[in-house]
Design a protein around this motif. Structure first.
Motif, short mmCIF file in Angstrom:
data_model
loop_
_atom_site.label_atom_id
_atom_site.label_comp_id
_atom_site.label_asym_id
_atom_site.label_seq_id
_atom_site.Cartn_x
_atom_site.Cartn_y
_atom_site.Cartn_z
N TYR A 1 43.47 23.50 44.23
CA TYR A 1 42.95 24.78 44.72
C TYR A 1 42.81 25.79 43.58
CZ TYR A 1 43.83 23.27 49.55
OH TYR A 1 43.84 22.61 50.75
N LEU A 2 43.82 25.85 42.71
CA LEU A 2 43.80 26.80 41.61
C LEU A 2 42.63 26.56 40.67
CD1 LEU A 2 47.59 27.00 40.67
CD2 LEU A 2 46.24 28.69 41.91
N ASP A 3 42.31 25.30 40.44
CA ASP A 3 41.20 24.96 39.55
C ASP A 3 39.87 25.53 40.02
OD1 ASP A 3 42.85 23.60 37.81
OD2 ASP A 3 42.40 21.62 38.64
N GLY A 4 39.74 25.77 41.32
CA GLY A 4 38.48 26.27 41.85
C GLY A 4 38.41 27.78 42.01
N LEU A 5 39.46 28.49 41.64
CA LEU A 5 39.49 29.94 41.84
C LEU A 5 39.01 30.71 40.63
CD1 LEU A 5 42.94 30.40 43.64
CD2 LEU A 5 40.67 30.30 44.67
N SER A 6 38.44 31.88 40.90
CA SER A 6 38.03 32.79 39.83
C SER A 6 39.26 33.45 39.22
CB SER A 6 37.12 33.88 40.41
OG SER A 6 37.86 34.73 41.29
N SER A 7 39.08 34.11 38.10
CA SER A 7 40.18 34.80 37.43
C SER A 7 40.79 35.86 38.34
CB SER A 7 39.69 35.47 36.14
OG SER A 7 39.29 34.50 35.22
N GLU A 8 39.94 36.56 39.08
CA GLU A 8 40.44 37.61 39.97
C GLU A 8 41.32 37.01 41.07
OE1 GLU A 8 36.69 39.09 41.15
OE2 GLU A 8 36.59 40.56 39.52
N ARG A 9 40.89 35.90 41.61
CA ARG A 9 41.68 35.25 42.67
C ARG A 9 42.98 34.67 42.11
NH1 ARG A 9 39.06 35.03 47.94
NH2 ARG A 9 37.35 36.46 47.58
N LEU A 10 42.92 34.15 40.87
CA LEU A 10 44.13 33.63 40.24
C LEU A 10 45.17 34.74 40.05
CD1 LEU A 10 42.73 31.17 37.55
CD2 LEU A 10 44.08 30.59 39.58
N GLU A 11 44.70 35.94 39.73
CA GLU A 11 45.62 37.07 39.60
C GLU A 11 46.27 37.39 40.95
OE1 GLU A 11 44.20 40.54 37.49
OE2 GLU A 11 42.95 39.26 36.23
N LEU A 12 45.49 37.33 42.03
CA LEU A 12 46.05 37.54 43.36
C LEU A 12 47.11 36.49 43.68
CD1 LEU A 12 42.88 38.42 45.46
CD2 LEU A 12 44.79 39.94 44.91
N VAL A 13 46.81 35.25 43.35
CA VAL A 13 47.77 34.16 43.59
C VAL A 13 49.04 34.40 42.79
CG1 VAL A 13 48.20 31.69 43.25
CG2 VAL A 13 46.01 32.46 44.18
N ALA A 14 48.90 34.81 41.54
CA ALA A 14 50.07 35.08 40.69
C ALA A 14 50.91 36.21 41.29
CB ALA A 14 49.63 35.42 39.27
N ASP A 15 50.26 37.26 41.77
CA ASP A 15 51.00 38.36 42.40
C ASP A 15 51.72 37.88 43.65
OD1 ASP A 15 50.11 40.13 40.46
OD2 ASP A 15 48.52 40.97 41.72
N PHE A 16 51.05 37.06 44.45
CA PHE A 16 51.67 36.56 45.67
C PHE A 16 52.86 35.66 45.36
CE2 PHE A 16 51.72 33.43 49.24
CZ PHE A 16 52.17 34.30 50.21
N LEU A 17 52.71 34.80 44.35
CA LEU A 17 53.82 33.93 43.95
C LEU A 17 55.00 34.75 43.43
CD1 LEU A 17 51.90 31.01 42.24
CD2 LEU A 17 53.10 30.96 44.43
N ALA A 18 54.72 35.81 42.69
CA ALA A 18 55.79 36.68 42.21
C ALA A 18 56.51 37.33 43.38
CB ALA A 18 55.23 37.75 41.28
N TYR A 19 55.74 37.76 44.40
CA TYR A 19 56.34 38.33 45.60
C TYR A 19 57.24 37.30 46.30
CZ TYR A 19 56.71 39.47 50.53
OH TYR A 19 57.19 39.67 51.80
#
Length: 48
Positions: free
Chosen positions: A13-31
């Motif tokens: 899933y990560l391989d298909g995401l844009s940089s902006e979406r990857l940042e959202l994922v990183a924020d969510f994982l940090a949460y």
């Protein structure tokens, strides 16, 4: 599904995401990691 399979699926899933979406994922994982830590700390307090 075991942890290895879940991680492989997440990576796909990560391989298909844009940089902006990857940042959202990183924020969510940090949460989630912070919440996990808080829950573990609370459990220690509850058991003492």
């Amino acid at each position: 599904m075991n942890n290895t399979e879940v991680r492989q699926q997440i990576n796909q899933y990560l391989d298909g995401l844009s940089s902006e979406r990857l940042e959202l994922v990183a924020d969510f994982l940090a949460y989630l990691a912070d919440k996990e830590s808080e829950d573990a700390t609370q459990e220690l307090f509850d058991n003492s």
